[in-house]
Motif scaffolding. Sequence first.
Motif, PDB file in Angstrom:
ATOM      1  N   LYS A   3      10.234   1.656   7.825  1.00  0.00           N
ATOM      2  CA  LYS A   3      10.540   1.622   6.396  1.00  0.00           C
ATOM      3  C   LYS A   3      11.641   2.636   6.088  1.00  0.00           C
ATOM      4  O   LYS A   3      11.524   3.810   6.423  1.00  0.00           O
ATOM      5  CB  LYS A   3       9.298   1.946   5.553  1.00  0.00           C
ATOM      6  CG  LYS A   3       8.320   0.791   5.393  1.00  0.00           C
ATOM      7  CD  LYS A   3       7.244   1.168   4.377  1.00  0.00           C
ATOM      8  CE  LYS A   3       6.308   0.002   4.115  1.00  0.00           C
ATOM      9  NZ  LYS A   3       5.304   0.335   3.069  1.00  0.00           N
ATOM     10  N   GLY A  44      13.783   4.209   2.920  1.00  0.00           N
ATOM     11  CA  GLY A  44      13.936   4.358   1.482  1.00  0.00           C
ATOM     12  C   GLY A  44      15.405   4.568   1.141  1.00  0.00           C
ATOM     13  O   GLY A  44      16.095   5.336   1.817  1.00  0.00           O
ATOM     14  N   GLU A  90      13.400  -0.122   1.291  1.00  0.00           N
ATOM     15  CA  GLU A  90      12.765  -0.005  -0.020  1.00  0.00           C
ATOM     16  C   GLU A  90      13.724   0.748  -0.940  1.00  0.00           C
ATOM     17  O   GLU A  90      13.911   1.950  -0.812  1.00  0.00           O
ATOM     18  CB  GLU A  90      11.435   0.750   0.087  1.00  0.00           C
ATOM     19  CG  GLU A  90      10.449   0.182   1.094  1.00  0.00           C
ATOM     20  CD  GLU A  90       9.784  -1.109   0.610  1.00  0.00           C
ATOM     21  OE1 GLU A  90       9.941  -1.438  -0.590  1.00  0.00           O
ATOM     22  OE2 GLU A  90       9.122  -1.787   1.415  1.00  0.00           O
ATOM     23  N   HIS A 116      12.416  -0.984  -6.445  1.00  0.00           N
ATOM     24  CA  HIS A 116      11.401  -0.258  -7.214  1.00  0.00           C
ATOM     25  C   HIS A 116      12.092   0.585  -8.277  1.00  0.00           C
ATOM     26  O   HIS A 116      13.229   1.030  -8.096  1.00  0.00           O
ATOM     27  CB  HIS A 116      10.578   0.661  -6.311  1.00  0.00           C
ATOM     28  CG  HIS A 116      10.003  -0.017  -5.098  1.00  0.00           C
ATOM     29  ND1 HIS A 116       8.726  -0.519  -5.066  1.00  0.00           N
ATOM     30  CD2 HIS A 116      10.555  -0.270  -3.877  1.00  0.00           C
ATOM     31  CE1 HIS A 116       8.497  -1.047  -3.870  1.00  0.00           C
ATOM     32  NE2 HIS A 116       9.593  -0.906  -3.137  1.00  0.00           N
ATOM     33  N   PHE A 140       7.858   9.212  -3.832  1.00  0.00           N
ATOM     34  CA  PHE A 140       7.977   7.815  -3.402  1.00  0.00           C
ATOM     35  C   PHE A 140       7.928   7.720  -1.879  1.00  0.00           C
ATOM     36  O   PHE A 140       7.284   6.824  -1.316  1.00  0.00           O
ATOM     37  CB  PHE A 140       9.290   7.226  -3.925  1.00  0.00           C
ATOM     38  CG  PHE A 140       9.528   5.794  -3.534  1.00  0.00           C
ATOM     39  CD1 PHE A 140       8.982   4.761  -4.274  1.00  0.00           C
ATOM     40  CD2 PHE A 140      10.312   5.484  -2.431  1.00  0.00           C
ATOM     41  CE1 PHE A 140       9.213   3.429  -3.928  1.00  0.00           C
ATOM     42  CE2 PHE A 140      10.547   4.167  -2.066  1.00  0.00           C
ATOM     43  CZ  PHE A 140       9.987   3.128  -2.810  1.00  0.00           C
ATOM     44  N   HIS A 165       4.872   5.579  -0.122  1.00  0.00           N
ATOM     45  CA  HIS A 165       5.213   4.336   0.571  1.00  0.00           C
ATOM     46  C   HIS A 165       5.371   4.526   2.084  1.00  0.00           C
ATOM     47  O   HIS A 165       5.793   3.608   2.778  1.00  0.00           O
ATOM     48  CB  HIS A 165       6.489   3.734  -0.016  1.00  0.00           C
ATOM     49  CG  HIS A 165       6.310   3.167  -1.392  1.00  0.00           C
ATOM     50  ND1 HIS A 165       6.111   1.825  -1.630  1.00  0.00           N
ATOM     51  CD2 HIS A 165       6.276   3.772  -2.612  1.00  0.00           C
ATOM     52  CE1 HIS A 165       5.982   1.619  -2.922  1.00  0.00           C
ATOM     53  NE2 HIS A 165       6.072   2.786  -3.552  1.00  0.00           N
ATOM     54  N   ARG A 166       5.048   5.720   2.562  1.00  0.00           N
ATOM     55  CA  ARG A 166       5.116   6.021   3.994  1.00  0.00           C
ATOM     56  C   ARG A 166       6.491   5.667   4.575  1.00  0.00           C
ATOM     57  O   ARG A 166       6.618   4.966   5.576  1.00  0.00           O
ATOM     58  CB  ARG A 166       4.006   5.283   4.755  1.00  0.00           C
ATOM     59  CG  ARG A 166       2.609   5.718   4.314  1.00  0.00           C
ATOM     60  CD  ARG A 166       1.525   5.035   5.115  1.00  0.00           C
ATOM     61  NE  ARG A 166       0.199   5.481   4.687  1.00  0.00           N
ATOM     62  CZ  ARG A 166      -0.938   5.046   5.213  1.00  0.00           C
ATOM     63  NH1 ARG A 166      -0.907   4.137   6.191  1.00  0.00           N
ATOM     64  NH2 ARG A 166      -2.092   5.517   4.773  1.00  0.00           N
ATOM     65  N   ILE A 167       7.513   6.196   3.916  1.00  0.00           N
ATOM     66  CA  ILE A 167       8.890   5.960   4.327  1.00  0.00           C
ATOM     67  C   ILE A 167       9.196   6.779   5.583  1.00  0.00           C
ATOM     68  O   ILE A 167       8.857   7.959   5.659  1.00  0.00           O
ATOM     69  CB  ILE A 167       9.863   6.334   3.190  1.00  0.00           C
ATOM     70  CG1 ILE A 167       9.582   5.490   1.938  1.00  0.00           C
ATOM     71  CG2 ILE A 167      11.303   6.200   3.642  1.00  0.00           C
ATOM     72  CD1 ILE A 167       9.803   4.014   2.109  1.00  0.00           C
TER      73      ILE A 167
END
Length: 278
Positions: free
Chosen positions: A159, A161, A189, A219, A233, A237-239
């Motif tokens: 992921k 961000g 994300e 988002h 964030f 969101h476990r970025i």
Amino acid sequence: MKKILFPTDFSESANNAFVYALKLADSLKAEIITLHVYEYPILDANYVEVPLYQAEVYQSLELANFENYKSQVPALHQIAQANGLGHVPLNNVLLEGDLVQNIATLVEKDNIDYVVMGTHGATGFTEFFFGTTTADVMTETSAFVLAIPDESKYQDIRKIGYAISYKQDEREALKRLLALADTWGAVVECLHVQTEGETIAPETVAAWKAGFGNNVNFHTLVSNDIEESIIDFTEAHRIDLVALLNHKRGFWESLFHTSLTKKLAFHLKTPLLALHKR
């Protein structure tokens, strides 16, 4: 072949970041150029007959630094072998002078694509007035700079961000970021922090969503604290990696304000990728 510049002082922080450099090089089929920089001391004329002994002193220091660098290079190869990445091409460079300036020069001269380096956190007075080398490199070079905090141990990047304000140049940067995400099989994300009094037309958001595929999510958080919102964030969101486009500030603005890029380089515990318009 793409090129990754890896500045190192052979510390634990640098060795930790080296694993990220190796993984990035492996995924991009890139070579790594390791860089160690040292500076000559300023000799006091009251104690040393300058320039009579200056050349001799500097020659001795240069030899000592070379011998130290030569002794440390095998440790980098051992780290590569231990991570199953001994096949990644490594070239080594030793230079004298200012670290940030040497990095900026090499980035331009050798067409470096990425700079990967460790970063240490700082707060208060130290943060505002002195910054860190990594944060300075992020704002002074045209390469993409990947900053690895001490607390971050390598894990697969699934992921990413991406902090946006829906500006056109961020759209172009997102396209380049997606190309990198595809090599990792990662999802991006996108986060927009909407501050008080700001409005983003729904048509703008819809156009961004329509312009990218399923590997991008959008988002919005309403807050006046952009830095804290990005950090929250990232945790929620476990970025695995945070990216943002590094906007150049004007002289007077930069004199009185610390950029968001530098703030995040200090406080984020997740790797930070500073993108540039190049």
